[in-house]
Design a protein around this motif. Structure first.
Motif, short mmCIF file in Angstrom:
data_model
loop_
_atom_site.label_atom_id
_atom_site.label_comp_id
_atom_site.label_asym_id
_atom_site.label_seq_id
_atom_site.Cartn_x
_atom_site.Cartn_y
_atom_site.Cartn_z
N TYR A 160 -9.33 -47.50 28.19
CA TYR A 160 -10.15 -48.39 28.99
C TYR A 160 -10.98 -47.59 30.00
CZ TYR A 160 -7.02 -52.23 27.49
OH TYR A 160 -6.30 -53.15 26.77
N ARG A 163 -14.61 -46.56 29.91
CA ARG A 163 -15.66 -47.53 30.22
C ARG A 163 -15.86 -47.61 31.73
NH1 ARG A 163 -16.43 -51.62 26.12
NH2 ARG A 163 -17.02 -53.05 27.80
N TRP A 178 -12.14 -54.64 33.08
CA TRP A 178 -13.20 -54.50 32.08
C TRP A 178 -13.38 -55.83 31.36
CZ3 TRP A 178 -9.06 -51.33 32.82
CH2 TRP A 178 -9.33 -50.06 33.37
#
Length: 351
Positions: A160, A163, A178
């Motif tokens: 994750y 990002r 996210w």
């Protein structure tokens, strides 16, 4: 459907595009791994899998659930955290036959690569506190061996954290995390149950998947953060009070909770946490040295008296909780010896 009538891989249909796939409890004595519940959801043309559990039986159930909610032309696989009961079938992402993204939490990569070392660390903390079936390395090896096949990574796996981190507003609350599928899927950082833990909000069906943040009144793992566990429980309760979520699922209770029932349930977990800490405080009034083994015995009695439960209750997990509770109260071991007494450090430096 209740825990006493469920079987591994049973499906609870939440709506025509959302299914909860049920796992099972841990039974080390019978070589049975625990398997975490998984969510299967369709957001537009995207198949969303939240955790993949472990065992070939569960893998088959995931495929059945995915077929049931179709059609879909792309896929998103989200891992809530790195424990073996949540990640064993992650390579299923490679077999879906459509463009796929798979994300895992970066803080949990080490334990996903080497789960035995993670569990050795957990069991070394309770060696001498409660009887172990074997020395910590052998006990860890035994536990990890139950989780087969273990394929936590696939060709598309990313973290994750690769990002950009987003600010996510839900009602009056603000999170970081996210978003995916044009905002229909929100991954919210929680990091209480273990270092990398996330929870997942599915906007279109109103499901909030707590995963393992509600596993008990005191987190058991060495990397658990009690404050974060309690904070996320309070935040999720607020989301339900404000109507930002309507259905609660998690990793280890075999049920879908709804509306006001959720707030009562979460308040109950917070009440258990405060009651258990109060009981533990009463057991540590004398600061002459608290041996973890004796404390664990009395702590287990308090658990029973308060009717405090949790996922996969057994003596080892109780001891892990007890050690965490001692540390939460500000006590520290007086030496590195096995079952060394714990006490509160002096508040002033010696003259």
């Amino acid at each position: 459907m209740t825990a006493s009538t469920t079987a591994l891989g049973d499906l609870i249909e939440i709506d025509e595009r959302t299914v909860l796939v049920l796992g099972q409890g841990l039974d080390i004595g019978h070589d049975q791994p625990d398997v975490a519940n998984a969510l299967v959801h369709r957001a537009g043309d995207t198949l969303v899998l939240v955790d993949t559990g472990v065992t070939t039986v569960f893998r088959t159930a995931l495929r059945e659930a995915a077929d049931r909610i179709g059609p879909w032309s792309r896929a998103l696989v989200l891992t809530t955290h790195g424990h073996p009961d949540h990640v064993g079938n992650n390579d299923l992402a490679d077999e879906l036959g459509v463009p796929v993204e798979h994300y895992v939490p970066a803080p949990d990569l080490d334990q996903m690569r080497d789960p035995a070392a993670y569990w050795v660390r957990s069991f070394e903390r309770i060696a001498g506190v409660t009887p172990l079936p074997a020395p910590p390395p052998l006990t860890a090896g035994k536990v990890v061996s139950l989780f087969r096949p273990m394929r936590p990574f696939g060709a598309t796996t990313r973290t994750y954290e690769e990002r950009p981190l987003e600010r996510i507003r839900l009602g009056s609350l603000r999170f970081t995390g996210w978003t995916f599928a044009d905002g229909a899927v929100r991954v919210l950082r929680s990091q209480g149950h273990c270092a990398g833990h996330v929870i997942v909000h599915l906007r279109d069906c109103g499901v909030l998947h707590l995963s393992d943040e509600g596993n008990g009144a005191c987190g058991a793992m060495a990397d658990a953060d009690q404050l974060k566990i309690q904070t996320v429980l309070g935040s999720v309760a607020r989301l339900f009070e404000e109507g930002e979520a309507s259905l609660l699922t998690d990793g280890h209770t075999f049920a879908v909770r709804r509306g006001a029932q959720v707030v009562s349930y979460l308040d109950g977990l917070l009440g258990q946490a405060t009651a258990l800490q109060a009981a533990a405080l009463g057991l540590t009034r004398e600061n002459s040295g608290i041996r973890p083994s004796a404390f664990t015995t009395r702590y287990a009695e308090s658990l029973a008296e308060l009717e405090v439960g949790g996922a996969n209750p057994n003596a080892m997990f109780t001891a892990m909780m007890a050690v965490n509770q001692l540390r939460e109260l500000g006590l520290r071991p007086q030496s590195g010896d096995v079952d060394a007494p714990w006490s509160r450090p002096p508040l002033q430096n010696p003259a």
